[in-house]
Design a protein around this motif. Structure first.
Motif, PDB file in Angstrom:
ATOM      1  N   PHE A  55       0.857  -1.212  -0.156  1.00 39.43           N
ATOM      2  CA  PHE A  55      -0.038  -0.141   0.005  1.00 39.43           C
ATOM      3  C   PHE A  55       0.964   1.259  -0.037  1.00 39.43           C
ATOM      4  O   PHE A  55       0.386   2.420  -0.407  1.00 39.43           O
ATOM      5  N   TYR A  56       1.916   1.206   0.593  1.00 38.84           N
ATOM      6  CA  TYR A  56       2.825   2.630   0.599  1.00 38.84           C
ATOM      7  C   TYR A  56       3.409   2.887  -0.579  1.00 38.84           C
ATOM      8  O   TYR A  56       4.185   1.883  -1.447  1.00 38.84           O
ATOM      9  N   PRO A  57       3.324   3.797  -1.098  1.00 41.13           N
ATOM     10  CA  PRO A  57       3.686   4.210  -2.560  1.00 41.13           C
ATOM     11  C   PRO A  57       5.224   4.332  -2.613  1.00 41.13           C
ATOM     12  O   PRO A  57       5.887   4.984  -1.490  1.00 41.13           O
ATOM     13  N   ARG A  58       6.032   4.288  -3.785  1.00 41.35           N
ATOM     14  CA  ARG A  58       7.194   4.753  -3.966  1.00 41.35           C
ATOM     15  C   ARG A  58       7.311   6.063  -3.881  1.00 41.35           C
ATOM     16  O   ARG A  58       6.678   6.918  -4.433  1.00 41.35           O
ATOM     17  N   LEU A  59       8.666   6.611  -3.513  1.00 39.70           N
ATOM     18  CA  LEU A  59       8.706   7.992  -3.758  1.00 39.70           C
ATOM     19  C   LEU A  59       9.973   8.420  -4.533  1.00 39.70           C
ATOM     20  O   LEU A  59       9.934   9.288  -5.298  1.00 39.70           O
ATOM     21  N   ALA A  60      11.033   7.509  -4.886  1.00 43.48           N
ATOM     22  CA  ALA A  60      12.274   7.684  -5.315  1.00 43.48           C
ATOM     23  C   ALA A  60      11.884   8.243  -6.997  1.00 43.48           C
ATOM     24  O   ALA A  60      11.310   7.424  -7.454  1.00 43.48           O
ATOM     25  N   GLY A  61      12.672   9.111  -7.396  1.00 39.52           N
ATOM     26  CA  GLY A  61      12.511   9.401  -8.687  1.00 39.52           C
ATOM     27  C   GLY A  61      11.369  10.063  -9.087  1.00 39.52           C
ATOM     28  O   GLY A  61      11.090  10.277 -10.251  1.00 39.52           O
ATOM     29  N   LYS A  62      10.440  10.323  -8.368  1.00 38.24           N
ATOM     30  CA  LYS A  62       9.148  11.187  -8.621  1.00 38.24           C
ATOM     31  C   LYS A  62       9.331  12.603  -8.939  1.00 38.24           C
ATOM     32  O   LYS A  62      10.235  13.133  -8.431  1.00 38.24           O
ATOM     33  N   PRO A  63       8.570  13.184  -9.721  1.00 42.52           N
ATOM     34  CA  PRO A  63       8.772  14.689 -10.149  1.00 42.52           C
ATOM     35  C   PRO A  63       8.767  15.385  -8.829  1.00 42.52           C
ATOM     36  O   PRO A  63       7.795  15.274  -7.921  1.00 42.52           O
ATOM     37  N   LYS A  64       9.642  16.276  -8.605  1.00 39.95           N
ATOM     38  CA  LYS A  64       9.808  17.270  -7.276  1.00 39.95           C
ATOM     39  C   LYS A  64       8.686  17.960  -7.132  1.00 39.95           C
ATOM     40  O   LYS A  64       8.033  18.074  -6.032  1.00 39.95           O
ATOM     41  N   VAL A 143      -2.017   9.456 -21.463  1.00 42.89           N
ATOM     42  CA  VAL A 143      -0.714   9.617 -22.288  1.00 42.89           C
ATOM     43  C   VAL A 143      -0.597  11.139 -22.339  1.00 42.89           C
ATOM     44  O   VAL A 143       0.377  11.836 -22.192  1.00 42.89           O
ATOM     45  N   GLU A 144      -1.597  12.088 -22.474  1.00 44.47           N
ATOM     46  CA  GLU A 144      -1.453  13.397 -22.864  1.00 44.47           C
ATOM     47  C   GLU A 144      -0.876  14.136 -21.651  1.00 44.47           C
ATOM     48  O   GLU A 144      -0.169  15.124 -21.785  1.00 44.47           O
ATOM     49  N   CYS A 145      -1.218  13.696 -20.390  1.00 43.43           N
ATOM     50  CA  CYS A 145      -0.699  14.338 -19.179  1.00 43.43           C
ATOM     51  C   CYS A 145       0.581  13.503 -18.701  1.00 43.43           C
ATOM     52  O   CYS A 145       1.454  14.102 -18.376  1.00 43.43           O
ATOM     53  N   HIS A 146       0.413  12.090 -18.747  1.00 44.57           N
ATOM     54  CA  HIS A 146       1.161  11.396 -17.760  1.00 44.57           C
ATOM     55  C   HIS A 146       2.421  11.029 -18.790  1.00 44.57           C
ATOM     56  O   HIS A 146       3.275  10.200 -18.368  1.00 44.57           O
ATOM     57  N   GLY A 147       2.422  11.509 -20.083  1.00 43.49           N
ATOM     58  CA  GLY A 147       3.672  11.223 -20.993  1.00 43.49           C
ATOM     59  C   GLY A 147       3.440   9.919 -21.925  1.00 43.49           C
ATOM     60  O   GLY A 147       2.747   9.088 -21.414  1.00 43.49           O
ATOM     61  N   LYS A 148       4.082  10.221 -23.059  1.00 37.69           N
ATOM     62  CA  LYS A 148       3.793   8.854 -24.073  1.00 37.69           C
ATOM     63  C   LYS A 148       4.168   7.388 -23.405  1.00 37.69           C
ATOM     64  O   LYS A 148       3.763   6.351 -23.379  1.00 37.69           O
ATOM     65  N   ALA A 149       5.369   7.772 -22.652  1.00 40.13           N
ATOM     66  CA  ALA A 149       5.881   6.400 -21.893  1.00 40.13           C
ATOM     67  C   ALA A 149       5.269   6.379 -20.557  1.00 40.13           C
ATOM     68  O   ALA A 149       5.543   5.151 -19.827  1.00 40.13           O
ATOM     69  N   LEU A 150       4.139   6.997 -20.202  1.00 36.08           N
ATOM     70  CA  LEU A 150       3.429   6.794 -18.814  1.00 36.08           C
ATOM     71  C   LEU A 150       4.539   6.992 -17.807  1.00 36.08           C
ATOM     72  O   LEU A 150       4.329   6.745 -16.604  1.00 36.08           O
ATOM     73  N   MET A 151       5.641   7.745 -17.756  1.00 34.39           N
ATOM     74  CA  MET A 151       6.510   8.022 -16.890  1.00 34.39           C
ATOM     75  C   MET A 151       6.574   9.494 -16.329  1.00 34.39           C
ATOM     76  O   MET A 151       7.285   9.851 -15.534  1.00 34.39           O
ATOM     77  N   PRO A 158       2.899  12.988 -12.106  1.00 28.88           N
ATOM     78  CA  PRO A 158       3.636  11.817 -11.820  1.00 28.88           C
ATOM     79  C   PRO A 158       3.576  10.801 -12.681  1.00 28.88           C
ATOM     80  O   PRO A 158       2.531  10.555 -13.798  1.00 28.88           O
ATOM     81  N   GLY A 159       4.472   9.569 -12.881  1.00 28.45           N
ATOM     82  CA  GLY A 159       4.461   8.606 -13.612  1.00 28.45           C
ATOM     83  C   GLY A 159       3.568   7.690 -13.248  1.00 28.45           C
ATOM     84  O   GLY A 159       2.895   7.605 -11.947  1.00 28.45           O
ATOM     85  N   LEU A 160       3.094   6.791 -14.185  1.00 25.40           N
ATOM     86  CA  LEU A 160       1.924   5.730 -13.601  1.00 25.40           C
ATOM     87  C   LEU A 160       2.337   4.248 -13.568  1.00 25.40           C
ATOM     88  O   LEU A 160       1.724   3.332 -13.337  1.00 25.40           O
ATOM     89  N   LEU A 161       3.657   4.157 -13.918  1.00 23.14           N
ATOM     90  CA  LEU A 161       4.333   2.869 -13.968  1.00 23.14           C
ATOM     91  C   LEU A 161       5.192   2.720 -12.662  1.00 23.14           C
ATOM     92  O   LEU A 161       5.680   3.758 -11.924  1.00 23.14           O
ATOM     93  N   GLY A 162       5.047   1.446 -12.057  1.00 25.77           N
ATOM     94  CA  GLY A 162       5.942   1.027 -10.920  1.00 25.77           C
ATOM     95  C   GLY A 162       5.060   1.265  -9.530  1.00 25.77           C
ATOM     96  O   GLY A 162       6.039   1.189  -8.541  1.00 25.77           O
ATOM     97  N   ALA A 221      10.189  15.415 -20.741  1.00 21.51           N
ATOM     98  CA  ALA A 221       8.904  15.572 -21.360  1.00 21.51           C
ATOM     99  C   ALA A 221       8.438  16.853 -20.797  1.00 21.51           C
ATOM    100  O   ALA A 221       8.629  17.285 -19.977  1.00 21.51           O
ATOM    101  N   THR A 222       7.579  17.586 -21.466  1.00 21.59           N
ATOM    102  CA  THR A 222       6.718  18.905 -21.508  1.00 21.59           C
ATOM    103  C   THR A 222       5.316  18.480 -21.596  1.00 21.59           C
ATOM    104  O   THR A 222       4.865  17.634 -22.399  1.00 21.59           O
ATOM    105  N   LEU A 223       4.446  19.343 -20.946  1.00 18.85           N
ATOM    106  CA  LEU A 223       3.213  19.248 -20.964  1.00 18.85           C
ATOM    107  C   LEU A 223       2.397  20.214 -22.234  1.00 18.85           C
ATOM    108  O   LEU A 223       2.761  21.215 -22.271  1.00 18.85           O
ATOM    109  N   ALA A 224       1.654  19.533 -23.054  1.00 21.12           N
ATOM    110  CA  ALA A 224       1.042  20.513 -24.025  1.00 21.12           C
ATOM    111  C   ALA A 224       0.145  21.663 -23.298  1.00 21.12           C
ATOM    112  O   ALA A 224      -0.326  21.368 -22.117  1.00 21.12           O
ATOM    113  N   ALA A 225       0.203  22.831 -24.164  1.00 19.71           N
ATOM    114  CA  ALA A 225      -0.467  23.973 -23.351  1.00 19.71           C
ATOM    115  C   ALA A 225      -1.794  23.847 -23.065  1.00 19.71           C
ATOM    116  O   ALA A 225      -2.030  24.207 -22.003  1.00 19.71           O
ATOM    117  N   GLU A 226      -2.691  23.021 -23.653  1.00 19.58           N
ATOM    118  CA  GLU A 226      -4.124  22.717 -23.524  1.00 19.58           C
ATOM    119  C   GLU A 226      -4.211  22.022 -22.110  1.00 19.58           C
ATOM    120  O   GLU A 226      -4.979  22.309 -21.284  1.00 19.58           O
TER     121      GLU A 226
END
Lengths: 240, 442
Positions: A55-64, A143-151, A158-162, A221-226
């Motif tokens: 249940f405890y989520p990972r923290l390492a490497g997530k966006p600051k 993928v529009e927000c979480h990135g093509k690679a979902l990372m 945040p990423g959705l994998l791992g 990766a960057t977020l589309a303006a919309e």
């Protein structure tokens, strides 16, 4: 018993007025962030990877920025988990930002994917939402927000994998119920989370947690303006 | 806490009945509580204050409001500063703080200095309604008129926030207004702080801050079942007490066995108050809130003045009775506690409880550890925590929560161990005591 009296005698010397504030031996404490976040490690695992309990989520490497927003939300009651709220109660924004930085910079291997237990129909459902979204309900593709690679898309998404499956199930439940846990705050993600059905979120959590985490660096990766516009509250509140 | 609550109800009913009967017999009704209050001083010539001195006054008011921690109570968790809405649970019900931003509809935008003075000094709202003493006007009454006006001018300079707050959920019979008037009649004496000419200016400043703005006795005093500070009729009221509606005990500031500072160097007292940590202890729970929200802003002079006053308080306590000799069963309990300590605590607090003063509090010779009741130590072990981030200690080190890791009996064992090891000599702790403190952890 003898040692007890001996100890008492030593202590009464140590505690004698005047001598009371002389500091003798002390534990040697490194002046580092790793030492300062020891309390977090008790639950989140020693190097910021997911802890013992799924249940405890990972923290390492997530966006600051994302980590900082979560810490502030826990502290201020916008995301509900009482043990963390109590822990963070009297810490400043600046310090929470340093903690966020510390975990964002940690590079740690991801856990192996969880075994998938999806029917082909469920897998298709999950992939459709991830790749295409559902325009009828105004849900963009994940993928529009979480990135093509979902990372993830730094600094706020945040990423959705791992992520552990049970953890994701709990997050979706929190948005759907719209109540105490995570849905109290209206933002682009809670709006999407509120609309997803239990079937959809179970499929998404099972599918996402069964995917291996790619090795490449996705921090550019960057977020589309919309989408940035849509998540304006999150981006703005962090800039304050 | 439950016991306290029901006892309070019974006592209250009895007291109310008795007093109402007496009053009825005398043909009196519980009228205004403060026929004793002093006539408010008339303010003269406030009309043409030039903007420079207004600025100064607002700035001073801002500082005074910090020392009084008005914002701490009048801000909901994560809410707009001073817009109120924070809930204060007590055995009498839940109080909800008011919006004191200058919004004309929902705040105090229509108030003047005199209205504000009546609230702070007499505990009355603008419309004359007596206020509940959950608002610590029982202490703020010592604040001078000048300081009250300065605080008011600061509050009026804030941006108005339109926020209607729900009214409190006060239980019967405490929601019965004549009862409140009666309470005030018995327990509340308005009056500003009177300097003691036998003492130094610094001492008097410290006393004014501790008794008035700092409202330390709002927590650090025992309350009778009617919520009144025991001993309020005169003399010191800092003898320690359980904080209503919580599992925290605010230790006596007049006992060297609890949190009295007679034996402490002035610097060390000031350091604890302004940074949240000292060589001997670290603040936690409600005291950490007070340090972060309020005391860390003390000027060096005011911190020292407070220390001078606190250090001068006469010792009030008898030495606690020596704990009972430990039997065979107790020794087994402690041995298991020692093993838990080795595994979970030693890394930070040291193999002889020496800690790292200023970073990890020493447990040997730590009054917070050996205090009776042991509620604070239980609470610390269950919820862990960081001392507050302050400018003097911006990045404190922390303690993990053990509520998820240790069972109640294990918490009791390890606490019993640290209460009796390394020269500490206090009573053992039972599992039931730990269980009671789990309330409100989820």
């Amino acid at each position: 018993m003898k040692t007890f009296f001996l100890m008492m005698a030593i202590c009464s010397i140590v505690l004698a007025p005047g001598a009371e504030f002389a500091v003798a031996a002390a534990v040697d404490v490194p002046d580092t962030m790793a030492e300062r976040v020891k309390p977090c490690v008790a639950c989140h695992g020693s190097e910021g990877v997911a802890g013992k309990d799924s249940f405890y989520p990972r923290l390492a490497g997530k966006p600051k920025g994302y980590l900082f927003n979560q810490l502030r939300d826990f502290r201020d009651g916008r995301r509900y988990y009482r043990p963390m709220a109590l822990l963070l109660e009297n810490l400043s924004d600046e310090y929470l930002m340093e903690m966020a930085s510390h975990f964002a910079d940690l590079k740690q291997p991801y856990p192996p994917p969880e075994p998938a237990s999806l029917t082909p129909g469920e897998a298709a459902l999950a992939r459709r939402l991830i790749e295409n979204g559902d325009s009828a309900r105004n849900i963009p593709a994940c993928v529009e927000c979480h990135g093509k690679a979902l990372m993830g898309t730094p600094p706020f998404i945040p990423g959705l994998l791992g992520l552990p499956r049970m953890y994701m199930v709990a997050q979706f439940g929190a948005w759907r119920s719209g109540g105490l846990l995570r849905g109290r705050k209206a933002d682009c993600m809670s709006e999407i989370g509120k609309q997803l059905t239990v079937e959809e979120t179970n499929a998404l959590a099972a599918w996402l947690s069964s995917r291996p985490v790619p090795e490449r660096d996705f921090s550019v990766a960057t977020l589309a303006a919309e989408m940035a516009q849509r998540c304006g509250d999150i981006v703005r509140s962090s800039a304050e | 806490m439950m016991k306290r609550g029901s006892l309070a109800v019974i006592l209250t009913l009895v007291t109310v009945l008795a007093i109402l009967l007496v009053l009825a017999g005398l043909g009196l009704s519980p009228g205004p509580a403060d026929s004793t209050s002093m006539p408010p001083e008339e303010k003269t010539g406030t009309t043409a204050a030039d903007s420079g001195s207004l600025r100064l006054r607002q700035e001073r008011g801002r500082y005074l409001a910090q020392l009084a921690n008005c914002m701490g109570c009048h801000t909901a968790q994560g809410g707009q500063p001073y817009a109120g809405g924070k809930e204060l649970p007590t055995p009498f019900g839940t109080f909800i703080t008011s919006n004191i931003t200058p919004d004309k509809q929902t705040g105090i935008g229509n108030w003047n200095e005199q209205d504000f003075w009546k609230a702070l000094h007499e505990g009355k709202s603008r419309d004359g309604r007596p206020l509940y003493p959950a608002f610590p006007y029982t202490e703020y009454t010592k604040i001078s008129r000048e300081d009250s006006d300065a605080i008011f001018s600061h509050l009026q300079s804030l941006a108005p926030v339109a926020q209607e707050n729900p009214s409190g959920r006060i239980q019967f019979p405490y929601n019965f207004q004549p009862l409140l008037s009666l309470w005030r009649f018995i327990y509340f004496k308005p009056g500003v702080y009177q300097a003691d000419s036998g003492q130094s200016g610094e001492w008097n400043r410290g006393a004014y801050l501790v008794q008035g703005l700092g409202h330390c006795s709002a927590c650090h005093a025992e309350r009778n079942p009617l919520g009144a500070v025991v001993g309020a009729a005169g003399g010191e009221t800092l003898g320690g007490g359980q904080i209503m509606g919580s599992n925290w005990y605010a230790p006596s500031l007049t006992s060297s066995f609890e949190a009295g500072s007679a034996g402490w160097p002035l610097d060390e007292i000031a350091r604890l108050l302004t940074t949240g940590v000292s060589l001997k202890a670290a603040t936690s729970g409600p005291m950490a809130d007070v340090v972060r929200q309020s005391l860390q802003h003390l000027t060096a002079e005011d911190a020292r003045a407070m220390a001078v006053y606190l250090k001068s308080l006469p010792e009030s306590a008898q030495p606690p009775p020596p704990p009972q000799a430990i039997n065979e069963q107790g020794r087994a309990w402690l041995e298991r506690g020692s093993a838990i300590y080795e595994k979970h605590c030693k890394d930070c607090h040291g193999s002889s409880g020496e800690g790292a003063p200023g970073i990890y509090p020493p447990l040997a010779g730590n009054r917070g550890v050996v205090m009776t009741p042991p509620v604070n130590a239980i609470r610390s072990i269950l919820i862990g925590g960081y001392p507050p981030s302050t400018s003097g200690n911006p990045k404190p080190y922390g303690m993990p929560p053990f509520a998820q890791v240790l069972r109640d009996d294990e918490v009791a064992m390890v606490l019993s161990y640290i209460r009796t090891a390394w020269g500490n000599a206090a009573s053992l702790v039972t599992r039931d005591q730990v269980d009671k403190s789990r309330v409100g952890l989820h």
